[in-house]
Design an enzyme around this catalytic site. Structure first.
Site, PDB file in Angstrom:
ATOM      1  N   GLU A 199       0.817  -1.222   0.000  1.00  0.00           N
ATOM      2  CA  GLU A 199       0.000   0.000   0.000  1.00  0.00           C
ATOM      3  C   GLU A 199       0.850   1.270   0.000  1.00  0.00           C
ATOM      4  OE1 GLU A 199      -2.867   0.352   3.216  1.00  0.00           O
ATOM      5  OE2 GLU A 199      -3.523   2.320   2.537  1.00  0.00           O
ATOM      6  N   LYS A 203      -2.436  -1.939  -3.267  1.00  0.00           N
ATOM      7  CA  LYS A 203      -3.501  -1.111  -2.686  1.00  0.00           C
ATOM      8  C   LYS A 203      -3.100   0.351  -2.817  1.00  0.00           C
ATOM      9  CE  LYS A 203      -6.020  -0.168   1.574  1.00  0.00           C
ATOM     10  NZ  LYS A 203      -6.822  -0.750   2.643  1.00  0.00           N
TER      11      LYS A 203
HETATM   12  P1  13P Z   1      -9.348   4.314   3.840  1.00  0.00           P
HETATM   13  O1  13P Z   1     -10.187   3.599   2.795  1.00  0.00           O
HETATM   14  O2  13P Z   1     -10.161   4.919   4.935  1.00  0.00           O
HETATM   15  O3  13P Z   1      -8.344   5.222   3.216  1.00  0.00           O
HETATM   16  O4  13P Z   1      -8.533   3.173   4.592  1.00  0.00           O
HETATM   17  C1  13P Z   1      -7.908   2.214   3.870  1.00  0.00           C
HETATM   18  C2  13P Z   1      -6.682   1.791   4.566  1.00  0.00           C
HETATM   19  O5  13P Z   1      -6.495   0.626   4.832  1.00  0.00           O
HETATM   20  C3  13P Z   1      -5.658   2.788   4.891  1.00  0.00           C
HETATM   21  O6  13P Z   1      -4.486   2.136   5.266  1.00  0.00           O
END
Ligand code: 13P
Length: 337
Positions: A178, A220
């Site tokens: 991510e 992600k």
């Molecule tokens: P949000 O969809 O609220 O951005 O959260 C996703 C997430 O896992 C952030 O690390």
């Protein structure tokens, strides 16, 4: 099962059609902030009540393939006394775990941050796996300004993300990679596209250096949008800008791109995902791994009261169902009513 078989079967379970991931892995300070917004004190009991009731929403597994948990929740039982990983399995949902230890300002790179958590990661993963986790998440953040992120921050964060992914795969745990380019600020859509492309390019360079099996990971990312302080872009503009850079830098071997919501409203996040899936077939599945955009309405409906359980579950199921539709371009704003 070999490690390779474990990774393949987890990918198959997470990335199949019509479903996405629920990010319910808010750290202690983050969940405290979310609960404060609904006037609820964050305690171990209130967190357990809330998470237990949303994760037991009847039929959640029709729309949700995986849930990312915070360490505390992985070891908790539901209000009915069932271990949370067992509850998820009974819903045909794969349990996952956030493993990074959060971010801190980066030394010698003013304005940038770097994510911590590699120390002891292998042993932690083994113990999370014994508790039922089959995938993991690590989040890097990148701030945008005219000069941020610095090259140092882009390279250093990409390196830790790749090292995390390598340790995960060696343990048979699918890594969610991510790199979040933050929406905070008043930058343009074009500036977000420029930074996102640079960040993703560096992340995939690092993943290649560390010999990550791209077939056994999930990306992600954030969508390409203007900064929060600017007027919001139309879903078709977000989809065009996002797909343009992703086609350049995300290899086709990556099975799934599961977006974060990053501060978009629940409706925006669904409309944007729908637009992304309305541009014809892509090499990767385009899905959601939302935290706020799935949970905000459920948190408001719950408001810290157990008697609101069904309303909270319905609010979550509604967003999960609409985002499931957006995976195949079937969402329309009229469905909100
Ligand atoms: P949000 O969809 O609220 O951005 O959260 C996703 C997430 O896992 C952030 O690390």
């Amino acid at each position: 099962m070999t490690i390779q078989d474990e990774l393949s079967s987890t990918i198959a379970d997470l990335v199949g059609p019509d479903r996405g991931i629920l990010a319910a892995d808010e750290s202690a300070p983050t969940i405290e902030k979310r609960f404060r917004a609904i006037d609820v004190e964050s305690t171990e009991d209130s967190r357990r009540e809330y998470r237990s009731l949303i994760l037991s929403a009847p039929g959640l597994g029709e729309f949700i393939s995986g849930v990312i948990l915070f360490e505390e929740t992985l070891g908790q039982t539901s209000l009915e006394g069932q271990p949370i990983p067992e509850l998820l399995k009974s819903q045909h949902i794969v349990p996952g775990i956030k493993v990074d230890k959060g971010k801190k300002p980066m030394v010698n790179a003013p304005g940038d941050e770097i994510t911590f958590g590699l120390d002891g990661l292998h042993d932690r993963l083994e113990s999370y796996k014994a508790q039922g986790a089959r995938f993991a998440k690590w989040r890097d953040v990148f701030h945008i300004s005219d000069t941020l992120p610095s090259r140092t921050a882009v390279e250093a964060n990409a390196e830790v993300l790749a090292r995390y992914a390598a340790v995960c795969q060696s343990c048979g745990i699918v890594p969610i990679v991510e790199p979040e380019v933050l929406m905070d600020g008043h930058h343009s859509l074009a500036r977000c596209a420029e930074v996102s492309e640079e960040v993703l390019r560096e992340v995939f360079n690092a993943l290649a250096r560390h010999r990550i099996q791209l077939e056994h990971m999930i990306l992600k990312p954030s969508m390409v949008t203007p900064g929060k302080d600017n007027p919001h872009a139309a879903p078709s503009e977000v989809a065009d800008a996002t797909l343009t850079i992703f086609k350049r830098v995300v290899p086709a071997a990556v099975p799934g791109i599961f977006f974060l919501s990053g501060g978009q409203t629940p409706e925006e996040a669904t409309a944007n995902l729908n637009a992304l899936n309305s541009h014809g077939p892509q090499p990767w599945a385009l899905s959601f791994s939302y935290g706020r955009a799935l949970q905000e309405p459920a948190q408001k409906a719950w408001a810290g009261k157990l008697e609101n359980r069904e309303a909270a579950q319905e609010a979550l199921l509604k967003r999960a169902r609409l985002n499931s539709g957006a995976r195949s371009g079937k969402y329309q704003a009229a469905l909100e009513d």
